[in-house]
Scaffold this active site. Sequence first.
Site, PDB file in Angstrom:
ATOM      1  N   HIS A   1      -6.837  -2.274  -4.295  1.00 35.35           N
ATOM      2  CA  HIS A   1      -6.466  -3.550  -4.900  1.00 35.35           C
ATOM      3  C   HIS A   1      -4.960  -3.739  -4.968  1.00 35.35           C
ATOM      4  O   HIS A   1      -4.492  -4.694  -5.588  1.00 35.35           O
ATOM      5  CB  HIS A   1      -7.028  -3.637  -6.318  1.00 35.35           C
ATOM      6  CG  HIS A   1      -8.528  -3.579  -6.390  1.00 35.35           C
ATOM      7  ND1 HIS A   1      -9.332  -4.678  -6.280  1.00 35.35           N
ATOM      8  CD2 HIS A   1      -9.375  -2.517  -6.550  1.00 35.35           C
ATOM      9  CE1 HIS A   1     -10.604  -4.322  -6.390  1.00 35.35           C
ATOM     10  NE2 HIS A   1     -10.650  -3.008  -6.550  1.00 35.35           N
TER      11      HIS A   1
ATOM     12  N   ASP B   1      -2.928   1.038  -5.901  1.00 37.90           N
ATOM     13  CA  ASP B   1      -4.290   1.434  -5.513  1.00 37.90           C
ATOM     14  C   ASP B   1      -4.453   1.324  -4.000  1.00 37.90           C
ATOM     15  O   ASP B   1      -4.412   0.228  -3.435  1.00 37.90           O
ATOM     16  CB  ASP B   1      -5.295   0.534  -6.229  1.00 37.90           C
ATOM     17  CG  ASP B   1      -6.726   0.800  -5.776  1.00 37.90           C
ATOM     18  OD1 ASP B   1      -6.993   1.912  -5.274  1.00 37.90           O
ATOM     19  OD2 ASP B   1      -7.579  -0.096  -5.948  1.00 37.90           O
TER      20      ASP B   1
ATOM     21  N   SER C   1     -19.193   0.283 -14.704  1.00 39.52           N
ATOM     22  CA  SER C   1     -17.896  -0.295 -15.065  1.00 39.52           C
ATOM     23  C   SER C   1     -17.896  -1.019 -16.395  1.00 39.52           C
ATOM     24  O   SER C   1     -16.825  -1.411 -16.888  1.00 39.52           O
ATOM     25  CB  SER C   1     -17.415  -1.246 -13.961  1.00 39.52           C
ATOM     26  OG  SER C   1     -17.128  -0.510 -12.775  1.00 39.52           O
TER      27      SER C   1
END
Length: 635
Positions: A375, A354, A330
């Site tokens: 999320h 999401d 990430s």
Amino acid sequence: MKPTVELRNHPLELYKFRRRLAFSAGFILLLFLALLSRFFYLQVTQGEHYHTLAEANRISIAPLVPNRGLILDRNGKILAQNYSTYTLEITPNKIQDLESTLEELATIIEITPSDLEQFRKLLRENKRFKSLPIRNRLTDKEVARFAAHRYRFPGIEIQARILRYYPYGELASHVVGYISRISDKDLEYLEQSGELDNYRGSHFIGRIGIEQSYEKELHGITGFDEVETDAAGRSIRVLSRTPPVSGNNLLLTLDINLQQVADDAFGNRRGALVAIDPNNGEVLAFVSKPGFDANLFVGGIDHKNWNLLNNSIDRPLNNRALRGVYPPGSTFKPFMALAALELGLRSPGYAISDIGYFTLPGSERRYRDWKVGGHGRVDLHKSLVVSCDTYYYSLAHDMGIDRIHSYIKQFGLGKKTGIDIFGEIEGLLPSQEWKMHRHNQRWYAGDTISVGIGQGYVLTTPLQLAFATAIIANHGTAYQPHLVKQITNSQTDTARELSKQKLYTINHQPQNMELVRKAMVDVTRPGGTASNSAAGAEYTFAGKTGTSQVIGIKQNERYKEELVAERHRDHAMFVAYAPAENPTIALAILVENGGSGGSTAAPIARQVLDYFLLGKLPVSKEAENVAVSEHTHDH
């Protein structure tokens, strides 16, 4: 009958005698003329040549090895220095029975099995007429003892040598490097490059790191003595001397105190850390864990220690910061986010819902987010703060691999940074063309999805990640990473600064860069993936956590660290810069099989930043002799 008496012809005999005498005189004259002409040829025509040969028999040239230049950190602390010692050396071709000589020698001087093993290794690697050490670092008593028995050992001599010493041992060993004996292969290279004459009498040459890359600066210029010798080859007197010129001293950009703090922060974990000043490209810390004691290689490493290093599962000889390639995980997302804004594929207000996974159109395969259930609503800012995978799966699909490659390569990923030590690995920033060329396969949409979160084919080194992070920290301007700050001439004592080299500035919209920078600051604040590590900091810093997958997980399974073998666990990654408002340090951290970047790599960054910005040591180190008062770096 009376015998006849032959009367002698005196005139004829006199004529014959005179003819023989003239012939003999002429022959002698010819011999004399031949001898005279030979004398003339030798003494007049070839006089200078034979005079030179005669002088060569009378005069020998003894090389004088220069002192090797020192290597110091940015504050003047010595990282590599020299010391004088006596070594016991053998010239094998001067000894008839080597084995019995070694046995006899061992009764005079202590020679360990390790010494013998190292000597035989050098014997295999070098020509027999070369002088090879059987014992280094002789004591004064040992020198005196051998001198008393010297007549018994033709072909064995005590030599005064200058050896290298690395005061910090394992610390910064991958950066500084080491020296070792010159091999036949080295001699071939020196001869081809025209440098062999400057290495007459030298026994050592730089290996890896600064010692290798700056060999020409460090080695110096060999001098020589013209020595008059007798018929037995013994020295009578020195006729003339050309003194050697010591090598130049190197002042590095490295801060050895900062290096120590970073090294200690890793503990026994494997990994790497690179810290760069984004304003000039100076490398402030360069850690590869585990390292090795560079002193083991001076004069030749023994078989036992070589096996321990070379066969270790932890690969201490591998420079992870320079040559270790890992998926960035990430930590790749800030570059993806900036690319999305610059290419007009996402706006700051664009958001997705999401639900915990992403699927390609027409496919049932789920590309899962790290958070089960997702999320919720995620815009670009939140995608970085909480490190939402699903956002970047969708973004990568829309962007396509060639646009990803074309934009992100500006940050130096997938190519060498050009740092001033040898051996850097390029890494990999994939494209359709690369895959066809490398694997003879077309690029698939699923390949792009993985690249979007820094997985799949994309590979970077910790050095490249630090360089890329420094570009963001410096608002898009890239400076050449380098380790040498200053070179001091040993003759004039004048210092030559190596000026910073601006490489380029990425063409971008300032507001887009600020959006990404602000999100990276919020990564370290409450709600961000690195908030715990930043809690209580007296400065603001920006960062991005990352977790780099080592093994694949099946579609119907979830990664559970406690069920995975330690060496199959995810790598922990973290990139950061500080102070966020006006950065003076940018860094990248990798902890092999460390799991979460936020819980493993980010705390290391916090310790490094605390020391660099505040002179603050970790609590567990307060009692140690690295005092805060020594923190005198000039950043």
